[in-house]
Scaffold this motif. Sequence first.
Motif, PDB file in Angstrom:
ATOM      1  N   LEU A 273      28.018  25.456 -50.512  1.00 31.60           N
ATOM      2  CA  LEU A 273      27.783  26.619 -50.169  1.00 31.60           C
ATOM      3  C   LEU A 273      26.190  26.601 -50.786  1.00 31.60           C
ATOM      4  CD1 LEU A 273      30.530  28.741 -51.371  1.00 31.60           C
ATOM      5  CD2 LEU A 273      30.511  28.126 -49.317  1.00 31.60           C
ATOM      6  N   ALA A 274      26.117  25.865 -51.657  1.00 30.89           N
ATOM      7  CA  ALA A 274      24.454  25.839 -51.720  1.00 30.89           C
ATOM      8  C   ALA A 274      23.205  26.274 -51.517  1.00 30.89           C
ATOM      9  CB  ALA A 274      23.889  24.381 -52.729  1.00 30.89           C
ATOM     10  N   TRP A 275      23.605  26.284 -50.153  1.00 33.30           N
ATOM     11  CA  TRP A 275      22.180  26.862 -48.597  1.00 33.30           C
ATOM     12  C   TRP A 275      21.912  28.058 -48.918  1.00 33.30           C
ATOM     13  CZ3 TRP A 275      23.748  29.696 -44.564  1.00 33.30           C
ATOM     14  CH2 TRP A 275      24.817  29.130 -44.727  1.00 33.30           C
ATOM     15  N   MET A 276      22.846  28.910 -49.279  1.00 33.20           N
ATOM     16  CA  MET A 276      23.436  30.194 -49.510  1.00 33.20           C
ATOM     17  C   MET A 276      22.207  30.618 -50.331  1.00 33.20           C
ATOM     18  SD  MET A 276      26.756  31.081 -47.341  1.00 33.20           S
ATOM     19  CE  MET A 276      27.833  30.225 -48.554  1.00 33.20           C
ATOM     20  N   VAL A 277      22.068  30.358 -51.301  1.00 38.05           N
ATOM     21  CA  VAL A 277      21.325  30.398 -52.531  1.00 38.05           C
ATOM     22  C   VAL A 277      19.794  30.806 -52.841  1.00 38.05           C
ATOM     23  CG1 VAL A 277      21.722  30.516 -55.393  1.00 38.05           C
ATOM     24  CG2 VAL A 277      23.267  29.570 -54.172  1.00 38.05           C
ATOM     25  N   ALA A 278      19.753  31.641 -52.341  1.00 39.67           N
ATOM     26  CA  ALA A 278      18.189  31.906 -52.070  1.00 39.67           C
ATOM     27  C   ALA A 278      17.930  33.144 -52.074  1.00 39.67           C
ATOM     28  CB  ALA A 278      17.090  31.287 -50.617  1.00 39.67           C
ATOM     29  N   PRO A 279      18.404  34.065 -53.541  1.00 38.36           N
ATOM     30  CA  PRO A 279      18.369  35.445 -53.470  1.00 38.36           C
ATOM     31  C   PRO A 279      16.972  36.104 -53.314  1.00 38.36           C
ATOM     32  CG  PRO A 279      18.739  34.546 -56.093  1.00 38.36           C
ATOM     33  CD  PRO A 279      18.354  33.812 -54.958  1.00 38.36           C
ATOM     34  N   ARG A 280      15.797  35.746 -54.054  1.00 41.49           N
ATOM     35  CA  ARG A 280      14.468  35.973 -53.942  1.00 41.49           C
ATOM     36  C   ARG A 280      14.166  35.716 -52.447  1.00 41.49           C
ATOM     37  NH1 ARG A 280      14.276  33.005 -57.931  1.00 41.49           N
ATOM     38  NH2 ARG A 280      13.647  33.997 -60.616  1.00 41.49           N
ATOM     39  N   GLU A 281      14.472  35.524 -51.724  1.00 48.35           N
ATOM     40  CA  GLU A 281      13.854  34.879 -50.483  1.00 48.35           C
ATOM     41  C   GLU A 281      14.713  36.334 -49.331  1.00 48.35           C
ATOM     42  OE1 GLU A 281      15.091  32.201 -52.337  1.00 48.35           O
ATOM     43  OE2 GLU A 281      12.386  31.712 -52.670  1.00 48.35           O
ATOM     44  N   TYR A 282      15.638  36.256 -49.910  1.00 52.87           N
ATOM     45  CA  TYR A 282      16.493  37.451 -49.024  1.00 52.87           C
ATOM     46  C   TYR A 282      16.063  38.758 -49.477  1.00 52.87           C
ATOM     47  CZ  TYR A 282      19.988  33.799 -47.415  1.00 52.87           C
ATOM     48  OH  TYR A 282      20.794  32.858 -46.395  1.00 52.87           O
ATOM     49  N   LEU A 283      15.681  39.110 -50.404  1.00 55.02           N
ATOM     50  CA  LEU A 283      15.227  40.255 -50.570  1.00 55.02           C
ATOM     51  C   LEU A 283      13.724  39.969 -49.883  1.00 55.02           C
ATOM     52  CD1 LEU A 283      15.652  39.921 -55.008  1.00 55.02           C
ATOM     53  CD2 LEU A 283      17.218  41.900 -53.081  1.00 55.02           C
ATOM     54  N   VAL A 284      13.071  38.797 -50.524  1.00 61.34           N
ATOM     55  CA  VAL A 284      12.053  39.870 -49.043  1.00 61.34           C
ATOM     56  C   VAL A 284      12.317  39.874 -47.886  1.00 61.34           C
ATOM     57  CG1 VAL A 284      10.112  38.209 -48.449  1.00 61.34           C
ATOM     58  CG2 VAL A 284      10.760  37.910 -51.117  1.00 61.34           C
ATOM     59  N   LEU A 285      13.067  38.748 -46.917  1.00 60.41           N
ATOM     60  CA  LEU A 285      13.657  39.204 -45.819  1.00 60.41           C
ATOM     61  C   LEU A 285      14.085  41.051 -45.689  1.00 60.41           C
ATOM     62  CD1 LEU A 285      13.996  37.933 -42.759  1.00 60.41           C
ATOM     63  CD2 LEU A 285      16.331  36.903 -44.016  1.00 60.41           C
ATOM     64  N   LEU A 286      14.673  41.395 -46.690  1.00 62.59           N
ATOM     65  CA  LEU A 286      15.822  42.684 -46.866  1.00 62.59           C
ATOM     66  C   LEU A 286      14.439  43.325 -46.400  1.00 62.59           C
ATOM     67  CD1 LEU A 286      18.298  42.307 -48.809  1.00 62.59           C
ATOM     68  CD2 LEU A 286      18.661  42.311 -46.337  1.00 62.59           C
TER      69      LEU A 286
END
Length: 929
Positions: free
Chosen positions: A523-536
């Motif tokens: 599941l490690a590939w899903m851990v990128a909270p900062r990048e997801y926040l920018v995408l949101l």
Amino acid sequence: MVHRRPTSPATQRRHDISACLDRAYDRGGLTLLVDGLAGMGKTTILRELARQAFEADRWPVTYVTADEVERAEPYAFIGRLLASGLPTDGDLVPDATTQTVPVAQACLRAILAPHGAPGRVIVVDDAQWVDPESVRVLRYVLPRVNRRVLVAIGVRTPHEPGGFGDYLHGLTSGSHHDLHYRAEPLTAPQIQALAVEQFGVGIAARNAEQLRLSTGGSFLAIDSIFGRLTRAEISQLHLAWNIPIRRVGAVDNPLLHRHERMSAPARATAELVCLAGHEISRATLARAARRLGEGVHVEEAIGAGVLSESGFGATIIPAHDLIGHAIAQTVDHERSRAVSRVLADVTDGYRSVMHALRGAEEWTAQLRGQVTDYVRRAVARASYANASRVLRAALDLATDAAVRHDLLVDLALVHLRNNSGYEVLDLLPELEDLPRSLLREFIVVMIGAHRTDQPFPHERTAAMLVPSEDPDELTIQAFLSFVLVIMTMRTADPSPVPGLIAAARHFFSLVPATPEALSDERLAWMVAPREYLVLLDAYELVQLQLGGDLRALASRLPEVERARRAMPEGSLRVDVTVALAGNEVALGRLGRARALAEEATDLSNRVSKAWAAGTVRIILADCMIRQGDLAAATDVLAVIVDLSYDVLDVETRPVAAAMAAIVAAIRGEETAHLLAQARVIDDIAWEGYGRDLPVLAGCEAARALGDPAEILALTSPDRVGGIVNTQHGFLTYRAHALLDLGDHVAAAELIGELERCRAAGTWLEYWGTLAWLRARLAEHHDAGAARAMYEDAVATRDYPLPAALTYIDYGRLLAGQGDASGARRAWDSARAILERLGAGAYLPRVRAALESLADGDRIARSRLVADLTRREHEIAGHLAQGRSNQEIAVLLVVSEATVRFHVSNVLRKLHLSSRAQVARVLHGPGDPA
């Protein structure tokens, strides 16, 4: 280099046959050999030739097919030929005792008998069954008739050495007059093109490759499979990921004929190479054969055309991958496993693991270790396809429920990581049956998102979003909250999106910052909270765009752009860049949009698939088309067509067809099939980028054909009123159509509306400026004002095609006002732009306008010159050659005063102010003096 998708093989064959007939008619006959393996469509080609020749009605047509049953009967085929309508004496009944020459001469007389036409068409099918006696006759006849006769002969390959096919091959291949047409196995792109021709929509490249391998590339077999699709299946092909493949009964694979003729030892060597499925060195082949207790008989297999050498003879491969696939399928299970076990020991890496799985009789812990280790390494290298193949092979072997559970989850996660969940849709029922857990629910929802026959399960997904304290589960929940945003954006009602974005932000504020906090490394590939926040953040900007709040969009865009630049390279940065590129288009900043789209496209080629992998190229091609870079857009569109069948944003399929239709319409090419593909956008409930492009494509095609009424029908409020994500370019076309039809009141109202929309940023001048529209409207009541407006309009050349069309209209106005030189300058400017664009639809108009202007100039010049006296005409000729008064006086033996007098009269009568202008009046602009 402009890349175009292959023409459908059916269309290409029709074109080739037409060209062959034209050549035969022009040259007074020829011999055409049509050969190829069984099932490649030779009979279809010959029947098409006969049909076209019959419809042309220039030469009489004779069609005859040889019969295998009659091969042992002497002169059986000649009898068939003479009985097919050729004029004969009626007294020739050849048998085994008849000499060849008399029969040949009688046949020759029948073929060349007078019939009121300059030639004759004779079509012979299945000539491999022609009896030997008839072959001797034909070998006598053919060299003597091909100047008056088109003889088209179909023969199956491989040719027997010294046989009729071998003779025909030598006859046609070594001739500058005759033709040899080889019906080759279809390639995957050709199969895709055939699907487009038959269904109006394409199929995925992987589906085409599957068809190619399963049929040996047989034109007839593929056509048969296509023919078994139901109407319901065809109606859903534009949304489907896979094409149903149904075959009835076993098929005699023509690719195996050469293999079957070899000796048993050579066949064994060929089987070993083909089962390897990859090139194999001579040394490795020798080791594998030795362990199997076999010899190596490569040379015979190479001589038979089954195997071939590569790497200057260092490695051995199948002569064609289709031959390799076909031979591998014939090997019995026990031998196949034995060969695979040996190959596993003499190879390494991916090849070794695959051979080990194919050679194993049962699942073992050792195999599990090999598979796990390889998949981990492959995923780390982003070799998702190889990881998937290994896991699929493992599933074929494993029977234990627990083992299959683990393998299924591994396989599903590999594809979810690569955004290719559609590739495991076939496993969805088995995944649904796994023990219930959040991970299983996540996998099922994510893979099910690719189903087109069922809506996305929003409620089921929302039910899983109760924050967990387990880092692994919280990571899954955060990812699901993000997916829920995307899937809600892809609905007819995206109004809940802002609230869902806020919820997703909350989840990503809770997830681990690094993968090390997870217990399940998959599941490690899903851990990128900062990048997801920018995408949101980027998705929030999209909501502002859709809501029409362009001022807020422009205000927030720089902040998100700074965050984007700080992101590491990866698929999430691609998605953010795509969203910002779309926003830039909405703001009218096309140059910036293109730069972002180019950056995202380049990055997407180097990282795993992004969510918007299709949309990024759609934006790029759209920018290129609007900027007039049609060749570059065509290259991008060629990639989109293939890519659109492997991405979640399936709406790119009809949108890509729409853009291809726009390019084709501008170039003056056929658009009907592309517009039909584009219209299926109506089957897609949500609005992605370019929802209005199918309408624009129809408008451009109608404008190119000069059909303003069609433009009004396409842009009627009931047709376009529901489109939200648009810059209303179709209204530009509508305004021009109203002017074309003389409805100036409605045109004025619409132009006023466009002025208000431009101020609000909801109408942009990509497809034509307001200045152009105002100038056209002014022509109706104030031609003087229109001229000034056109000067303003042609000053803007940001978008080449509208600029060229503005110049055309301006030139028409100037010509009508008697300003021929101004009209010529305007039309020359239009021509230069259109030639650079390759705008074949519009170039004839401007060239015709310039030609008519030239005709008018010639008439006017002729009238002026006719007023000159003989001496004045003589003087004018010298002036046109640039001579001085003194030089003219010497040549004519008169005084300079007399010359000055005549020069003054010449300039007055020709309405000129300078003697340098005389040449243009006498000879015309650009004409030789």
